[in-house]
Design an enzyme around this catalytic site. Structure first.
Site, short mmCIF file in Angstrom:
data_model
loop_
_atom_site.label_atom_id
_atom_site.label_comp_id
_atom_site.label_asym_id
_atom_site.label_seq_id
_atom_site.Cartn_x
_atom_site.Cartn_y
_atom_site.Cartn_z
N CYS A 118 22.89 32.98 42.12
CA CYS A 118 24.01 32.05 42.31
C CYS A 118 23.85 31.18 43.55
O CYS A 118 24.59 30.22 43.74
CB CYS A 118 25.31 32.82 42.42
N HIS A 258 31.13 29.94 46.16
CA HIS A 258 30.63 30.28 44.83
C HIS A 258 31.75 31.00 44.08
O HIS A 258 32.40 31.90 44.62
CB HIS A 258 29.39 31.16 44.94
N ASN A 288 32.34 32.94 36.11
CA ASN A 288 31.21 32.83 37.02
C ASN A 288 30.07 32.11 36.31
O ASN A 288 29.47 32.67 35.41
CB ASN A 288 30.80 34.23 37.47
N1 ACO Z 1 38.59 45.75 31.50
C1 ACO Z 1 39.27 46.87 31.82
N2 ACO Z 1 38.78 47.80 32.66
C2 ACO Z 1 37.59 47.57 33.22
C3 ACO Z 1 36.83 46.42 32.92
C4 ACO Z 1 37.38 45.49 32.03
N3 ACO Z 1 36.75 44.35 31.69
N4 ACO Z 1 35.67 46.46 33.64
C5 ACO Z 1 35.70 47.58 34.34
N5 ACO Z 1 36.84 48.27 34.09
C6 ACO Z 1 37.27 49.54 34.62
C7 ACO Z 1 36.10 50.38 35.09
O1 ACO Z 1 35.54 51.07 34.01
C8 ACO Z 1 36.78 51.30 36.07
O2 ACO Z 1 37.44 52.31 35.34
P1 ACO Z 1 37.42 53.84 35.86
O3 ACO Z 1 38.12 53.79 37.20
O4 ACO Z 1 38.14 54.53 34.79
O5 ACO Z 1 35.96 54.17 35.98
C9 ACO Z 1 37.85 50.42 36.70
O6 ACO Z 1 38.03 49.32 35.81
C10 ACO Z 1 37.47 49.89 38.06
O7 ACO Z 1 36.14 49.39 38.01
P2 ACO Z 1 35.48 48.71 39.25
O8 ACO Z 1 34.11 48.25 38.88
O9 ACO Z 1 35.59 49.57 40.46
O10 ACO Z 1 36.46 47.47 39.40
P3 ACO Z 1 36.49 46.37 40.52
O11 ACO Z 1 37.82 46.26 41.08
O12 ACO Z 1 35.35 46.50 41.46
O13 ACO Z 1 36.26 45.05 39.68
C11 ACO Z 1 34.48 43.54 39.17
C12 ACO Z 1 35.07 44.90 38.92
C13 ACO Z 1 35.44 42.48 38.68
C14 ACO Z 1 33.15 43.42 38.44
C15 ACO Z 1 34.26 43.34 40.66
O14 ACO Z 1 33.61 44.45 41.20
C16 ACO Z 1 33.46 42.11 40.99
O15 ACO Z 1 33.86 41.00 40.77
N6 ACO Z 1 32.30 42.32 41.60
C17 ACO Z 1 31.47 41.23 42.07
C18 ACO Z 1 30.77 40.66 40.94
C19 ACO Z 1 30.09 39.47 41.41
O16 ACO Z 1 30.54 38.77 42.27
N7 ACO Z 1 28.97 39.24 40.81
C20 ACO Z 1 28.25 38.14 40.94
C21 ACO Z 1 27.82 37.76 42.33
S1 ACO Z 1 26.37 37.03 42.18
C22 ACO Z 1 26.51 36.16 40.81
O17 ACO Z 1 27.43 35.43 40.72
C23 ACO Z 1 25.54 36.32 39.67
#
Ligand code: ACO
Length: 331
Positions: A118, A258, A288
């Site tokens: 990204c 970003h 994203n």
């Molecule tokens: N719907 C419902 N529940 C979900 C989903 C979904 N789509 N996805 C995950 N969950 C659940 C998980 O299974 C987990 O359940 P559990 O507690 O029973 O195990 C719970 O939600 C929490 O999961 P986390 O991964 O801890 O959730 P978090 O608050 O961290 O959010 C997310 C996840 C949105 C992916 C976040 O971590 C994020 O945005 N991370 C950064 C991603 C990013 O920026 N990536 C790209 C950067 S570089 C680029 O752009 C390529």
């Protein structure tokens, strides 16, 4: 890096292209165990664009590039270098840059890709600056194009709700006034590469029946780990780029982070103590789009008439690698 006084590059044209097809959170509710409420509260995303089966990254990049050339008042033959940032090239080789060169009819100008996740667009700006200020090139077409939905595992709710397709482009030339790129900061940490990657399809794990069965050709991400690093490193990059431009946080008119997650965007704004209205966001409509997110944002901010001459714009990104970078820019 602080720039030599009086010598800088500037954006002389912008363009974007996003596919017509919209995939809403309600659509995703029918595909995986998720909810509109979860996606909005955890990411800020309401919908994203999805390319058609026959579209490749260069198809999006060519459209965005064409619009950027038009807005700069240029023809394809007027540019002397094409750089495309992408993690989803049409083909591993030739580069997407070469497919774009062909599609635009740009003649035999050099063309290549940058792979910096990204952060690729900001890496591209920093590279273009060196090439223009050294006198090697005069007009560079820099495009960020991504077709992440083609490497998305649509059975994995952890990732499939996050990504979308799109392309954004800019024309870069030496500035003839006070506007342009003021400073930059770029870093990488290869130790953390496996937190966000596409495991197979390269020379480490070539395509086999097994690699396909194990779904190793899709994007894999440890979301919460990536989240923590993104918040920290985007804050660091923003502060460092401002410092080397000799600017203060309160000098920033617009932050263009970003667009990975609304919570990361807001955290970066808080790190700079910026009011919400100075932090640009369009993640609700595109998700994203990786390397395309900053050039699309620049174009939209400008089209909305929000950018005035002299405004200070701070762009900051974080992505696979890990890579992170920031550019301070005077509009
Ligand atoms: N719907 C419902 N529940 C979900 C989903 C979904 N789509 N996805 C995950 N969950 C659940 C998980 O299974 C987990 O359940 P559990 O507690 O029973 O195990 C719970 O939600 C929490 O999961 P986390 O991964 O801890 O959730 P978090 O608050 O961290 O959010 C997310 C996840 C949105 C992916 C976040 O971590 C994020 O945005 N991370 C950064 C991603 C990013 O920026 N990536 C790209 C950067 S570089 C680029 O752009 C390529």
């Amino acid at each position: 890096m602080k720039k030599e006084a009086g010598k800088r590059i500037k954006i002389t044209g912008t363009g974007i292209y996003v596919p017509d097809k919209i995939l809403t959170n309600a659509d995703l509710e029918k595909m995986v165990d998720t909810s509109d409420e979860w996606i909005i509260s955890r990411t800020g995303i309401k919908e994203r664009r999805v390319a058609s089966e026959d579209q490749a990254t260069s198809d999006l990049a060519i459209e965005a590039g064409r619009e950027a050339l038009n807005s700069a008042g240029l023809k394809a033959k007027d540019i002397d270098l094409i750089i495309v940032g992408t993690s989803t090239p049409d083909t591993i080789f030739p580069s997407t840059g070469c497919w774009v060169q062909k599609g635009l009819g740009a003649g035999n100008v050099p063309a290549f890709d940058i792979s910096a996740g990204c952060t690729g667009f900001l890496y591209g700006m920093i590279l273009a600056e060196g090439l223009i200020l050294s006198g090697a090139h005069k007009r560079i077409l820099l495009i960020g194009g991504e077709l992440l939905t083609k490497i998305t595992n649509w059975e994995d709710r952890n990732t499939c709700v996050l990504f979308g397709d799109g392309a954004g482009a800019v024309v870069l030339e030496e500035s003839d006034d006070e506007s342009g790129m003021l400073s930059s900061y770029w870093k990488a940490d290869g130790n953390l590469g496996e937190l966000l990657y596409q495991p197979a399809g390269g020379s480490r794990i070539p395509a086999t029946d097994q690699s396909v069965a194990q779904r190793l050709h899709y994007l894999h991400m440890k979301g919460n780990e990536v989240f923590k690093h993104a918040v920290k490193k985007m804050g660091e990059a923003a502060v460092e780029a401002l410092k080397s431009a000799g600017l203060k946080k309160e000098d920033v008119d617009y932050l263009i982070p970003h667009q990975a997650n609304m919570r990361i965007i807001e955290a970066t704004g808080r790190r700079l103590k910026l009011p919400r209205e100075k932090v640009f966001s369009n993640i609700h409509k595109y998700g994203n789009v990786s390397v395309a997110s900053i050039p699309i944002s620049i174009h939209e901010l400008n089209e909305e008439g929000k950018l005035n001459k002299g405004n200070i714009v701070l762009m900051v990104a974080f992505g696979a690698g890990f890579t992170w970078a920031a550019v301070a820019y005077r509009w």
